[in-house]
Design an enzyme around this catalytic site. Structure first.
Site, mmCIF file in Angstrom:
data_model
loop_
_atom_site.group_PDB
_atom_site.id
_atom_site.type_symbol
_atom_site.label_atom_id
_atom_site.label_comp_id
_atom_site.label_asym_id
_atom_site.label_seq_id
_atom_site.Cartn_x
_atom_site.Cartn_y
_atom_site.Cartn_z
ATOM 1 N N ARG A 252 1.222 -1.362 -0.057
ATOM 2 C CA ARG A 252 0.138 -0.419 -0.389
ATOM 3 C C ARG A 252 0.693 1.210 0.146
ATOM 4 O O ARG A 252 1.429 1.003 0.512
ATOM 5 C CB ARG A 252 -1.008 0.474 1.395
ATOM 6 C CG ARG A 252 -2.232 1.531 0.965
ATOM 7 C CD ARG A 252 -2.031 1.897 2.411
ATOM 8 N NE ARG A 252 -2.928 2.516 2.531
ATOM 9 C CZ ARG A 252 -2.936 3.623 3.480
ATOM 10 N NH1 ARG A 252 -2.929 2.665 4.834
ATOM 11 N NH2 ARG A 252 -3.945 4.513 3.495
ATOM 12 N N HIS B 6 -8.082 6.551 0.116
ATOM 13 C CA HIS B 6 -9.461 5.549 0.235
ATOM 14 C C HIS B 6 -10.100 4.797 -1.448
ATOM 15 O O HIS B 6 -10.722 4.191 -1.556
ATOM 16 C CB HIS B 6 -10.995 6.134 1.068
ATOM 17 C CG HIS B 6 -10.870 6.246 2.235
ATOM 18 N ND1 HIS B 6 -11.408 7.152 2.331
ATOM 19 C CD2 HIS B 6 -9.708 5.184 3.192
ATOM 20 C CE1 HIS B 6 -11.092 7.533 4.073
ATOM 21 N NE2 HIS B 6 -10.415 6.743 3.952
ATOM 22 N N ARG C 55 -10.331 15.000 12.035
ATOM 23 C CA ARG C 55 -10.309 15.877 11.202
ATOM 24 C C ARG C 55 -11.465 16.709 10.877
ATOM 25 O O ARG C 55 -12.614 16.355 10.681
ATOM 26 C CB ARG C 55 -10.148 14.734 10.193
ATOM 27 C CG ARG C 55 -8.606 14.108 10.159
ATOM 28 C CD ARG C 55 -7.990 13.910 8.556
ATOM 29 N NE ARG C 55 -6.778 13.006 7.846
ATOM 30 C CZ ARG C 55 -6.976 11.543 7.857
ATOM 31 N NH1 ARG C 55 -8.298 11.086 7.461
ATOM 32 N NH2 ARG C 55 -6.304 10.758 7.696
#
Ligand code: ADP
Length: 398
Positions: free
Chosen positions: A91, A180, A241
């Site tokens: 990733r 994402h 956030r």
């Protein structure tokens, strides 16, 4: 065929070995506190048995060595030898504009990854360290990079260019990238299977609602819009956030609180969102409990979250010119029936009608909309590791 999936953070490393015949993990685990006191590897076998190894793990290279040792352990390992690993999928958070797809790693790719560090200074360096460690220990095994940003590279300039002087895009690469992507891609592909319709004919809105949260408008299998931006701070209110703000608030708070740039950045990423509004927790389970006991700020955080998601759904229905299915995924999206219900309330005019009985589901692939609703509402547990492994398999089979 077995594929190892690696996700390196600055002081952590998650891994899964996946059997591509069954698509199931045969072992997984987590290394924590790399380079810190008290480092530990927790290895979980396919049957769920955990082995905890506390030992010094000064860097990612040692972490990978330990992971590989655990994978071939005669006692709790999953492989006879490392030769069984056909490829490693990594990733990588940021691929900038250089990568619109996953890629087999070579020297040119490594150079391009270095050039993307500026865009993700906290995330890309540990991703690169993990790749280098695997290359050193397994020089003959193909390594594949799978980017969080790649899926969104199909957005058009009117979606990704901000209202800044165009030179800032050219000089600094300031544009919307989105994140994402691996999750949005995975759930959109699963939606196509569930709906028994080819992706090319589908208009989807995928809601990845976890601690970090983003929404994506997907047409014909391609991302057209997404709520995160230049960084993952944009879009929805999240666990810690802020999500989107009037940009003038940033300088206003810096002035009032005498924050420097790093303090402001830290504030917006770690002290705001559902945590800041509720004052309870960043964890939606805690917030739901507090709200059920009448905590006004906890309820407000939940209401803002649902409001933000609804706002994006409305915008994206317009962007897509209709919608065939809304997908809910990630921690909150997969598990919180009440959040899904608040989001989908009074959306009949879009054809969105939740079946409240079917909606009582958790972490399963289910269509939770009313039988005759025009728009399907799907709960689809995300599986970013499997998506990474599938990309690695496809690229290395070629
Ligand atoms: P990330 O990968 O971004 O850390 P996850 O996708 O694991 O996040 O989601 C974590 C969030 O999901 C947490 O806020 C957690 O409270 C929430 N969550 C998990 N289970 C439930 C549940 N049953 N009800 C409500 N929220 C849940």
């Amino acid at each position: 065929m077995k594929i190892l999936v690696i996700n390196c953070g600055s002081s952590s490393l998650k891994y899964q070995a996946i059997d591509m015949n069954t698509k199931n993990p045969i072992a997984k685990g987590l290394v924590e506190r790399i380079g810190l006191q008290g480092s530990v590897l927790t290895h979980t076998t396919a049957s769920g048995k955990k082995e905890v190894m506390k030992t010094s793990i000064p860097n990612h290279s040692v972490a990978i060595e330990l992971v590989l040792k655990a994978l071939v352990s005669p006692e709790y390992g999953a492989l006879k030898d490392l030769g069984e690993i056909a490829a490693v999928g990594h990733r990588v958070v940021h691929g900038g504009e250089k990568f619109a797809n996953s890629v087999v790693i070579n020297d040119d790719v490594m150079k391009a990854l270095d050039e993307c560090i500026e865009l993700a200074p906290l995330h890309n360096p540990p991703n690169i360290a993990g790749i280098k460690a695997c290359q050193a220990i397994m020089p003959n095994v193909p390594q594949v990079a799978v980017f969080d940003t790649a899926f969104h590279q199909s957005m058009k300039p009117d979606s990704y260019i901000y209202g800044l002087p165009y030179e800032f895009y050219q000089k600094y690469g300031i544009r919307k990238y989105g994140f994402h992507g691996t999750s949005h891609k995975y759930v959109s592909q699963r939606a196509s299977v569930l709906l028994q319709k080819p992706l090319k004919d589908l208009k989807l809105i995928s809601c990845h609602l976890g601690n970090g949260a983003s929404i994506s408008a997907i047409k014909g299998g391609k991302s057209m819009e997404t709520s995160m931006g230049f960084t993952p701070l944009d879009g929805l209110l999240m666990g810690t956030r802020s999500g989107a703000l009037d940009p003038a608030i940033v300088t206003y708070i810096m002035n009032k609180e005498k924050f420097n740039v790093d303090q402001m950045n830290d504030f917006l990423n770690t002290k705001c969102g559902a945590l800041g509004v509720s004052g309870v927790s960043s964890d939606f389970r805690d917030i739901e409990v507090a709200a059920s006991h009448g905590n006004f700020r906890a309820q407000l955080a939940l209401d803002i979250f649902a409001h933000d998601v609804r706002e994006y759904i409305g915008a994206y229905v317009a962007e897509l010119g209709g919608v065939d299915a809304i997908i809910f995924t990630a921690g909150v999206g997969e598990n919180s029936a009440s959040t899904r219900a608040s989001i989908c309330a009074n959306m009949e005019f879009f054809g969105i009608e939740l079946d409240l009985e079917k909606n009582k589901v958790r972490g399963e692939e289910v269509d939770v909309s009313k039988a005759n609703a025009r728009c399907r509402v799907l709960v689809i547990p995300t599986n970013e590791e499997l998506m990474i492994a599938l990309d690695a398999q496809e690229l290395t089979a070629k």
